[in-house]
Design a protein around this motif. Structure first.
Motif, PDB file in Angstrom:
ATOM      1  N   LEU A 110      -1.391   0.938  -8.462  1.00 56.79           N
ATOM      2  CA  LEU A 110      -1.274  -0.092  -7.424  1.00 56.79           C
ATOM      3  C   LEU A 110      -1.142   0.547  -6.049  1.00 56.79           C
ATOM      4  CD1 LEU A 110       1.214  -2.648  -9.048  1.00 56.79           C
ATOM      5  CD2 LEU A 110      -1.254  -2.869  -8.812  1.00 56.79           C
ATOM      6  N   LEU A 111      -0.274   1.531  -5.948  1.00 55.03           N
ATOM      7  CA  LEU A 111      -0.032   2.181  -4.663  1.00 55.03           C
ATOM      8  C   LEU A 111      -1.289   2.902  -4.169  1.00 55.03           C
ATOM      9  CD1 LEU A 111       2.087   2.626  -2.524  1.00 55.03           C
ATOM     10  CD2 LEU A 111       2.825   4.670  -3.755  1.00 55.03           C
ATOM     11  N   LYS A 112      -1.981   3.565  -5.058  1.00 54.26           N
ATOM     12  CA  LYS A 112      -3.203   4.276  -4.691  1.00 54.26           C
ATOM     13  C   LYS A 112      -4.255   3.299  -4.169  1.00 54.26           C
ATOM     14  CE  LYS A 112      -6.603   7.437  -6.692  1.00 54.26           C
ATOM     15  NZ  LYS A 112      -7.018   8.156  -7.904  1.00 54.26           N
ATOM     16  N   ALA A 113      -4.376   2.144  -4.798  1.00 57.24           N
ATOM     17  CA  ALA A 113      -5.354   1.140  -4.364  1.00 57.24           C
ATOM     18  C   ALA A 113      -5.014   0.619  -2.969  1.00 57.24           C
ATOM     19  CB  ALA A 113      -5.414  -0.013  -5.365  1.00 57.24           C
ATOM     20  N   ILE A 114      -3.741   0.404  -2.704  1.00 58.56           N
ATOM     21  CA  ILE A 114      -3.334  -0.084  -1.375  1.00 58.56           C
ATOM     22  C   ILE A 114      -3.604   0.967  -0.314  1.00 58.56           C
ATOM     23  CG2 ILE A 114      -1.340  -0.740   0.023  1.00 58.56           C
ATOM     24  CD1 ILE A 114      -0.276  -2.176  -2.535  1.00 58.56           C
ATOM     25  N   VAL A 115      -3.278   2.210  -0.609  1.00 61.67           N
ATOM     26  CA  VAL A 115      -3.534   3.298   0.343  1.00 61.67           C
ATOM     27  C   VAL A 115      -5.036   3.415   0.597  1.00 61.67           C
ATOM     28  CG1 VAL A 115      -3.412   5.804   0.649  1.00 61.67           C
ATOM     29  CG2 VAL A 115      -1.422   4.544  -0.193  1.00 61.67           C
ATOM     30  N   ARG A 116      -5.815   3.340  -0.456  1.00 61.53           N
ATOM     31  CA  ARG A 116      -7.278   3.410  -0.328  1.00 61.53           C
ATOM     32  C   ARG A 116      -7.787   2.255   0.541  1.00 61.53           C
ATOM     33  NH1 ARG A 116     -10.197   4.251  -5.793  1.00 61.53           N
ATOM     34  NH2 ARG A 116      -9.770   6.410  -5.266  1.00 61.53           N
ATOM     35  N   ALA A 117      -7.249   1.067   0.349  1.00 69.10           N
ATOM     36  CA  ALA A 117      -7.675  -0.102   1.130  1.00 69.10           C
ATOM     37  C   ALA A 117      -7.441   0.128   2.617  1.00 69.10           C
ATOM     38  CB  ALA A 117      -6.933  -1.349   0.664  1.00 69.10           C
ATOM     39  N   TYR A 118      -6.253   0.608   2.961  1.00 68.95           N
ATOM     40  CA  TYR A 118      -5.957   0.850   4.374  1.00 68.95           C
ATOM     41  C   TYR A 118      -6.807   1.990   4.932  1.00 68.95           C
ATOM     42  CZ  TYR A 118      -2.273  -2.552   4.816  1.00 68.95           C
ATOM     43  OH  TYR A 118      -1.586  -3.733   4.901  1.00 68.95           O
ATOM     44  N   ARG A 119      -7.080   2.997   4.153  1.00 66.51           N
ATOM     45  CA  ARG A 119      -7.938   4.101   4.592  1.00 66.51           C
ATOM     46  C   ARG A 119      -9.351   3.601   4.859  1.00 66.51           C
ATOM     47  NH1 ARG A 119     -10.610   7.123   0.849  1.00 66.51           N
ATOM     48  NH2 ARG A 119     -11.957   8.627   1.810  1.00 66.51           N
ATOM     49  N   TRP A 120      -9.871   2.803   3.932  1.00 67.71           N
ATOM     50  CA  TRP A 120     -11.216   2.268   4.102  1.00 67.71           C
ATOM     51  C   TRP A 120     -11.293   1.326   5.291  1.00 67.71           C
ATOM     52  CZ3 TRP A 120     -12.462   1.059  -1.736  1.00 67.71           C
ATOM     53  CH2 TRP A 120     -12.755   2.260  -2.385  1.00 67.71           C
ATOM     54  N   ARG A 121     -10.266   0.506   5.496  1.00 65.21           N
ATOM     55  CA  ARG A 121     -10.262  -0.406   6.640  1.00 65.21           C
ATOM     56  C   ARG A 121     -10.300   0.385   7.946  1.00 65.21           C
ATOM     57  NH1 ARG A 121      -5.428  -4.453   8.213  1.00 65.21           N
ATOM     58  NH2 ARG A 121      -4.733  -2.602   9.322  1.00 65.21           N
TER      59      ARG A 121
END
Length: 142
Positions: free
Chosen positions: A56-67
């Motif tokens: 879950l945490l990795k997905a959230i970090v990835r989302a913010y990085r991609w944004r």
């Protein structure tokens, strides 16, 4: 490995009354490579420290990085970014929606206080835009 010598808790005080000795019988069990504390029968269950769900945490970090990569202009579109990251454009779009999660939900995930049943698939489904409704859907009613 067992640490239980007696089946009940015991409290004693030193003769001068300044020191208390408390014995609580517990058993340590090996479960999935981790030690688990098991209290004596009839005692309140021991609650382990919260565990951060890395997926879950990795997905959230990835989302913010991609944004950030999209907002900075590093990539012109989500399709370009998906191609560069070697992921499906649909998946990238669903992950990007995680940036719309309520801050308290993100904090709960980062500290391991999310419901134990919460899975990444649950977060990738459309969630309401109102943070209070997101909280209700993920954690139950307030």
């Amino acid at each position: 490995m067992t640490a239980a010598a007696t089946s009940r808790s015991e409290t004693r005080f030193s003769e001068d009354g300044r020191t208390a000795i408390i014995r609580v019988p517990v058993t340590f069990r090996q479960r999935a490579g981790r030690k688990q504390i098991v209290g004596p029968p009839g005692s309140a269950p021991w609650s382990p420290a919260p565990r951060v769900d890395v997926a879950l945490l990795k997905a959230i970090v990835r989302a913010y990085r991609w944004r950030e990569m999209l907002e900075s202009g590093e990539y012109a579109s989500a399709a370009d970014l998906a191609k560069a990251e070697r992921v499906n454009a649909s998946y990238l779009s669903r992950i990007l929606r995680l940036t719309l999660l309520a801050p308290e939900i993100i904090e709960a995930i980062a500290t391991g206080r999310q419901p134990s049943t919460l899975q990444l698939d649950d977060l990738l489904k459309p969630l309401p835009p109102v943070w209070a409704l997101q909280h209700s859907q993920i954690f139950g009613s307030r």
